[in-house]
Design an enzyme around this catalytic site. Structure first.
Site, PDB file in Angstrom:
ATOM      1  N   SER A  38      21.621   3.954  15.241  1.00 55.93           N
ATOM      2  CA  SER A  38      20.545   3.106  15.725  1.00 55.93           C
ATOM      3  C   SER A  38      20.353   3.299  17.232  1.00 55.93           C
ATOM      4  O   SER A  38      20.159   4.423  17.682  1.00 55.93           O
ATOM      5  CB  SER A  38      20.830   1.653  15.344  1.00 55.93           C
ATOM      6  OG  SER A  38      19.658   0.873  15.373  1.00 55.93           O
ATOM      7  N   ASP A 152      17.954   1.956   8.907  1.00 55.24           N
ATOM      8  CA  ASP A 152      18.981   1.870   9.936  1.00 55.24           C
ATOM      9  C   ASP A 152      20.376   2.215   9.408  1.00 55.24           C
ATOM     10  O   ASP A 152      20.834   1.665   8.407  1.00 55.24           O
ATOM     11  CB  ASP A 152      18.978   0.434  10.467  1.00 55.24           C
ATOM     12  CG  ASP A 152      19.713   0.277  11.790  1.00 55.24           C
ATOM     13  OD1 ASP A 152      20.573   1.102  12.091  1.00 55.24           O
ATOM     14  OD2 ASP A 152      19.416  -0.694  12.508  1.00 55.24           O
TER      15      ASP A 152
END
Length: 299
Positions: A38, A152
């Protein structure tokens, strides 16, 4: 001996990675390989490309209006924000276009949203891999890649220690941005965490009156009325990430674990870069003796 740096997820809190990297280098720690998840993938890409200073300068220049403009609106794309400009900025100014061109070996983790399997990027173009790794569920749209929809990497592997080892690291330094969001820490610092969630709601609601009506708490109701949708989502993600991180790190512990104090920072407060960078530096300073000892011990 190769030293790996695993940069964890945490949205805006990830600017702390910049201060951590700077402080480690000032201590004389030579990072040989980098893995990111991320925001850790975003910062890691700039670092492995040799453009961390440029990213830092830009991050420290951001104000709230610029952040809203960069995030964009993506209601019909599978996320609240499109984020297109954020990732274009990375590819155009802060990262080389391909993994093979990195100055340091680099890897990124994402999640297959249908199977829950971890998807690892270590070769090919950078752009789509970073977008996929940063696709926070509900905030950014998932990314289609080779017939799969990716979200993610923090859903399954928030601090990718394993990827550093896959890249050949003998020693791994990991950065966990979710330490303050473990359930016991949330209970201890309930007021600070509630405030950070409120700021997230209000920040996003600045975009349009429509978003304000969707994502802000109804101020006309009682004080104990339900929080906004964004607050609920970000709080749930914080708790999930903290639990997954603890489980993953228990099974695959790094040699050194750096955990900056970030409990009062909302996930969209990208305009607090200078403060977050300093927080990262302070986290390294608190552990400087341990870092020196651990690295001298394994040499």
């Amino acid at each position: 001996m190769k030293i790996g740096l695993a940069l964890g997820a945490g949205a805006a809190r990830g600017w702390a990675h910049i201060g951590i990297i700077e402080a480690l280098e000032e201590m004389g720690v030579q990072i040989d390989v980098v893995a990111g998840c991320s925001i850790g993938a975003y910062v890691g890409s700039a670092y492995a490309s040799g453009h961390l200073a440029e990213l830092k300068k830009w991050a420290c220049s951001l104000d709230e209006w610029q952040i809203l403009t960069l995030l964009g609106v993506g209601i019909n794309t599978g996320g609240i924000a499109s984020g297109k400009r954020v990732f274009e900025k990375l590819v155009d100014e802060f990262s080389v276009p391909n993994f093979a061109q990195m100055q340091k070996p680099f890897a990124v983790t994402a999640t297959d949203m249908h199977t829950g399997r971890e998807v690892v990027f270590k070769e090919g173009e950078i752009g789509e891999s970073i977008r996929a790794s940063c696709a926070i569920p509900g905030l950014f749209a998932p990314v289609q890649y080779q017939g799969r929809w990716l979200i993610d990497g923090a859903v399954v592997n928030p601090v990718p220690v394993n990827l550093c080892r896959e890249l050949g690291a003998d020693v791994v330094i990991a950065v966990n941005l979710a330490a303050d969001f473990r359930p016991e820490m949330i209970e201890k610092f309930r007021v600070e965490h509630t405030e950070s969630q409120r700021k997230t709601d209000e920040f996003l609601a600045q975009n349009t009156s429509l978003l304000r009506s969707w994502f802000s708490p109804d101020k006309s109701k009682e004080q104990d009325s339900p929080p906004g949708i964004m607050s609920v989502m970000s709080s749930a993600l914080d708790i999930m990430q903290a639990r997954v991180t603890r489980s993953r790190l228990a099974g695959d512990p790094p040699h050194i674990l750096i955990e900056p104090h970030l409990r009062n920072v909302g996930i969209l407060e990208f305009n607090r870069a200078e403060e977050l960078i300093q927080n990262g530096r302070e986290a390294v300073e608190r552990l400087s003796e341990q870092i020196d000892y651990q690295l001298s011990y394994v040499r």
